[in-house]
Design a protein around this motif. Structure first.
Motif, PDB file in Angstrom:
ATOM      1  N   ARG A 164      20.873 -10.096  31.384  1.00 36.01           N
ATOM      2  CA  ARG A 164      21.381 -11.235  32.168  1.00 36.01           C
ATOM      3  C   ARG A 164      21.913 -10.761  33.523  1.00 36.01           C
ATOM      4  O   ARG A 164      21.713 -11.408  34.544  1.00 36.01           O
ATOM      5  N   TYR A 165      22.606  -9.621  33.544  1.00 43.46           N
ATOM      6  CA  TYR A 165      23.135  -9.065  34.794  1.00 43.46           C
ATOM      7  C   TYR A 165      21.994  -8.726  35.746  1.00 43.46           C
ATOM      8  O   TYR A 165      22.030  -9.078  36.930  1.00 43.46           O
ATOM      9  N   ASP A 167      18.969 -10.025  35.731  1.00 45.13           N
ATOM     10  CA  ASP A 167      18.353 -11.281  36.174  1.00 45.13           C
ATOM     11  C   ASP A 167      19.175 -11.923  37.290  1.00 45.13           C
ATOM     12  O   ASP A 167      18.614 -12.454  38.256  1.00 45.13           O
ATOM     13  N   ASP A 168      20.490 -11.914  37.158  1.00 42.57           N
ATOM     14  CA  ASP A 168      21.355 -12.471  38.203  1.00 42.57           C
ATOM     15  C   ASP A 168      21.216 -11.690  39.506  1.00 42.57           C
ATOM     16  O   ASP A 168      21.242 -12.266  40.603  1.00 42.57           O
ATOM     17  N   MET A 169      21.065 -10.376  39.421  1.00 42.85           N
ATOM     18  CA  MET A 169      20.879  -9.557  40.623  1.00 42.85           C
ATOM     19  C   MET A 169      19.560  -9.908  41.310  1.00 42.85           C
ATOM     20  O   MET A 169      19.508  -9.989  42.539  1.00 42.85           O
ATOM     21  N   LYS A 171      18.008 -12.798  41.137  1.00 47.62           N
ATOM     22  CA  LYS A 171      18.161 -14.141  41.729  1.00 47.62           C
ATOM     23  C   LYS A 171      18.932 -14.071  43.039  1.00 47.62           C
ATOM     24  O   LYS A 171      18.689 -14.855  43.953  1.00 47.62           O
ATOM     25  N   ALA A 172      19.860 -13.144  43.130  1.00 46.55           N
ATOM     26  CA  ALA A 172      20.666 -12.992  44.368  1.00 46.55           C
ATOM     27  C   ALA A 172      19.942 -12.149  45.415  1.00 46.55           C
ATOM     28  O   ALA A 172      20.499 -11.845  46.465  1.00 46.55           O
TER      29      ALA A 172
END
Length: 177
Positions: A164-165, A167-169, A171-172
Protein backbone atom coordinates in the motif's frame (compact mmCIF):
# COMPACT_ATOMS: atom_id res chain seq x y z
CA UNK A 1 -16.73 -65.40 -17.36
CA UNK A 2 -17.93 -63.56 -20.39
CA UNK A 3 -18.66 -59.82 -19.98
CA UNK A 4 -17.51 -59.77 -16.37
CA UNK A 5 -15.56 -56.62 -15.63
CA UNK A 6 -14.81 -54.36 -12.72
CA UNK A 7 -14.95 -51.37 -15.04
CA UNK A 8 -18.75 -51.28 -15.25
CA UNK A 9 -21.13 -51.84 -18.14
CA UNK A 10 -20.02 -52.15 -21.76
CA UNK A 11 -21.73 -48.92 -22.73
CA UNK A 12 -22.16 -46.58 -19.76
CA UNK A 13 -24.13 -44.08 -21.86
CA UNK A 14 -26.99 -46.49 -22.48
CA UNK A 15 -26.81 -47.95 -18.96
CA UNK A 16 -27.35 -44.47 -17.53
CA UNK A 17 -30.36 -43.55 -19.68
CA UNK A 18 -33.58 -42.72 -17.84
CA UNK A 19 -35.19 -45.69 -19.57
CA UNK A 20 -32.58 -48.19 -18.28
CA UNK A 21 -34.64 -49.48 -15.37
CA UNK A 22 -35.02 -53.05 -14.15
CA UNK A 23 -38.35 -53.66 -15.87
CA UNK A 24 -36.68 -53.12 -19.25
CA UNK A 25 -34.11 -55.87 -18.58
CA UNK A 26 -36.52 -58.60 -17.47
CA UNK A 27 -39.34 -60.04 -19.54
CA UNK A 28 -42.74 -61.08 -18.20
CA UNK A 29 -41.84 -64.79 -18.15
CA UNK A 30 -38.88 -64.18 -15.84
CA UNK A 31 -41.00 -62.09 -13.49
CA UNK A 32 -43.80 -64.70 -13.66
CA UNK A 33 -41.45 -67.33 -12.22
CA UNK A 34 -40.85 -65.14 -9.18
CA UNK A 35 -44.57 -64.35 -8.96
CA UNK A 36 -45.41 -68.07 -8.89
CA UNK A 37 -42.86 -68.87 -6.18
CA UNK A 38 -44.04 -65.95 -4.04
CA UNK A 39 -47.81 -66.44 -4.23
CA UNK A 40 -48.01 -70.19 -4.65
CA UNK A 41 -51.45 -71.50 -5.55
CA UNK A 42 -53.28 -68.30 -4.53
CA UNK A 43 -52.36 -66.54 -7.81
CA UNK A 44 -52.98 -63.10 -6.28
CA UNK A 45 -50.30 -60.82 -4.87
CA UNK A 46 -51.12 -58.33 -2.13
CA UNK A 47 -50.17 -54.81 -3.27
CA UNK A 48 -47.84 -54.34 -0.32
CA UNK A 49 -45.69 -57.28 -1.54
CA UNK A 50 -45.02 -55.88 -5.03
CA UNK A 51 -41.70 -54.33 -3.94
CA UNK A 52 -40.67 -57.68 -2.45
CA UNK A 53 -41.53 -59.49 -5.68
CA UNK A 54 -39.60 -57.02 -7.85
CA UNK A 55 -36.57 -57.21 -5.56
CA UNK A 56 -36.61 -61.02 -5.78
CA UNK A 57 -37.08 -61.00 -9.56
CA UNK A 58 -34.36 -58.41 -10.26
CA UNK A 59 -31.85 -59.55 -7.67
CA UNK A 60 -31.51 -55.92 -6.58
CA UNK A 61 -33.80 -53.21 -5.23
CA UNK A 62 -35.75 -51.24 -7.84
CA UNK A 63 -34.77 -47.60 -8.18
CA UNK A 64 -37.06 -44.99 -6.60
CA UNK A 65 -37.97 -43.63 -10.05
CA UNK A 66 -39.06 -47.10 -11.09
CA UNK A 67 -41.10 -47.60 -7.93
CA UNK A 68 -42.83 -44.30 -8.68
CA UNK A 69 -43.95 -45.76 -12.01
CA UNK A 70 -45.26 -48.89 -10.27
CA UNK A 71 -47.12 -46.81 -7.66
CA UNK A 72 -48.86 -44.81 -10.39
CA UNK A 73 -49.59 -47.76 -12.67
CA UNK A 74 -50.88 -50.18 -10.03
CA UNK A 75 -52.38 -47.53 -7.69
CA UNK A 76 -50.30 -48.68 -4.74
CA UNK A 77 -51.26 -45.65 -2.60
CA UNK A 78 -53.90 -47.74 -0.90
CA UNK A 79 -52.19 -50.80 0.58
CA UNK A 80 -55.41 -52.79 0.57
CA UNK A 81 -56.03 -54.83 -2.53
CA UNK A 82 -54.51 -57.56 -4.56
CA UNK A 83 -53.00 -57.90 -8.01
CA UNK A 84 -53.50 -60.85 -10.33
CA UNK A 85 -50.94 -61.91 -12.90
CA UNK A 86 -52.94 -60.56 -15.91
CA UNK A 87 -53.15 -57.16 -14.17
CA UNK A 88 -49.42 -57.21 -13.44
CA UNK A 89 -48.56 -58.28 -16.98
CA UNK A 90 -50.66 -55.48 -18.49
CA UNK A 91 -49.09 -52.97 -16.11
CA UNK A 92 -45.56 -54.12 -16.92
CA UNK A 93 -46.24 -53.76 -20.63
CA UNK A 94 -47.67 -50.26 -20.07
CA UNK A 95 -44.57 -49.23 -18.09
CA UNK A 96 -42.29 -50.61 -20.83
CA UNK A 97 -44.17 -48.55 -23.42
CA UNK A 98 -43.73 -45.39 -21.36
CA UNK A 99 -40.02 -46.10 -20.88
CA UNK A 100 -39.45 -46.81 -24.57
CA UNK A 101 -40.85 -43.34 -25.27
CA UNK A 102 -38.44 -41.89 -22.72
CA UNK A 103 -35.48 -43.62 -24.39
CA UNK A 104 -36.36 -41.90 -27.66
CA UNK A 105 -35.88 -38.63 -25.77
CA UNK A 106 -32.12 -39.28 -25.66
CA UNK A 107 -31.81 -39.30 -29.45
CA UNK A 108 -31.29 -35.82 -30.83
CA UNK A 109 -30.27 -36.53 -34.42
CA UNK A 110 -31.22 -39.06 -37.06
CA UNK A 111 -29.01 -37.49 -39.71
CA UNK A 112 -25.27 -36.87 -39.66
CA UNK A 113 -25.79 -33.84 -41.88
CA UNK A 114 -28.08 -32.23 -39.31
CA UNK A 115 -25.53 -32.94 -36.58
CA UNK A 116 -22.66 -31.44 -38.59
CA UNK A 117 -24.74 -28.38 -39.45
CA UNK A 118 -25.54 -27.78 -35.80
CA UNK A 119 -21.88 -28.21 -34.88
CA UNK A 120 -20.81 -25.72 -37.54
CA UNK A 121 -23.43 -23.16 -36.48
CA UNK A 122 -22.71 -23.76 -32.76
CA UNK A 123 -26.30 -24.67 -31.94
CA UNK A 124 -27.01 -26.15 -28.54
CA UNK A 125 -28.71 -29.50 -28.00
CA UNK A 126 -32.49 -29.31 -27.72
CA UNK A 127 -32.69 -31.52 -24.62
CA UNK A 128 -30.75 -31.11 -21.40
CA UNK A 129 -28.64 -33.97 -20.02
CA UNK A 130 -31.02 -34.25 -17.04
CA UNK A 131 -33.80 -35.11 -19.51
CA UNK A 132 -31.72 -38.01 -20.88
CA UNK A 133 -29.66 -39.50 -18.05
CA UNK A 134 -30.23 -40.64 -14.45
CA UNK A 135 -26.95 -39.27 -13.14
CA UNK A 136 -24.09 -37.12 -14.44
CA UNK A 137 -21.86 -39.05 -16.83
CA UNK A 138 -18.73 -36.99 -16.20
CA UNK A 139 -17.38 -35.24 -13.14
CA UNK A 140 -17.83 -31.83 -14.76
CA UNK A 141 -21.58 -32.50 -15.10
CA UNK A 142 -21.94 -32.66 -11.29
CA UNK A 143 -21.93 -28.88 -11.12
CA UNK A 144 -25.43 -27.72 -11.89
CA UNK A 145 -26.90 -31.22 -12.27
CA UNK A 146 -29.34 -30.53 -9.47
CA UNK A 147 -30.83 -27.09 -9.22
CA UNK A 148 -28.95 -25.88 -6.19
CA UNK A 149 -28.37 -22.29 -5.25
CA UNK A 150 -24.98 -21.06 -6.38
CA UNK A 151 -22.93 -18.87 -4.06
CA UNK A 152 -20.16 -16.85 -5.63
CA UNK A 153 -17.94 -16.04 -2.71
CA UNK A 154 -15.62 -13.12 -3.38
CA UNK A 155 -12.11 -12.94 -2.08
CA UNK A 156 -10.89 -9.39 -2.81
CA UNK A 157 -7.18 -8.77 -3.15
CA UNK A 158 -5.63 -7.70 0.11
CA UNK A 159 -2.37 -5.83 0.08
CA UNK A 160 0.18 -5.67 2.87
CA UNK A 161 1.30 -2.36 4.41
CA UNK A 162 4.48 -2.17 2.30
CA UNK A 163 2.57 -2.66 -0.94
CA UNK A 164 0.00 0.00 0.00
CA UNK A 165 2.88 2.39 0.82
CA UNK A 166 4.53 1.70 -2.56
CA UNK A 167 1.19 2.19 -4.36
CA UNK A 168 0.69 5.54 -2.60
CA UNK A 169 4.21 6.61 -3.63
CA UNK A 170 3.46 5.74 -7.27
CA UNK A 171 0.19 7.71 -7.13
CA UNK A 172 2.10 10.71 -5.77
CA UNK A 173 4.51 10.41 -8.70
CA UNK A 174 7.43 9.65 -6.43
CA UNK A 175 9.99 6.91 -6.88
CA UNK A 176 9.19 4.22 -4.27
CA UNK A 177 12.67 2.65 -4.49
Amino acid sequence: MQNVTALGPKNPWTANLLSALGIMHFNNEEIKETFDTLVGSGQVLPKIRLFEMLKAAYGFEPMPEEMGLFVNTFHLEDDAGELTWPELEAGFDEIREVLSGVSKNATEYISVDDYRTDLMKHRRMMKDPMDKFKAPMTESMNIGWHEEEVFNERFPKQSCAETRYADDMVKAKLEPF
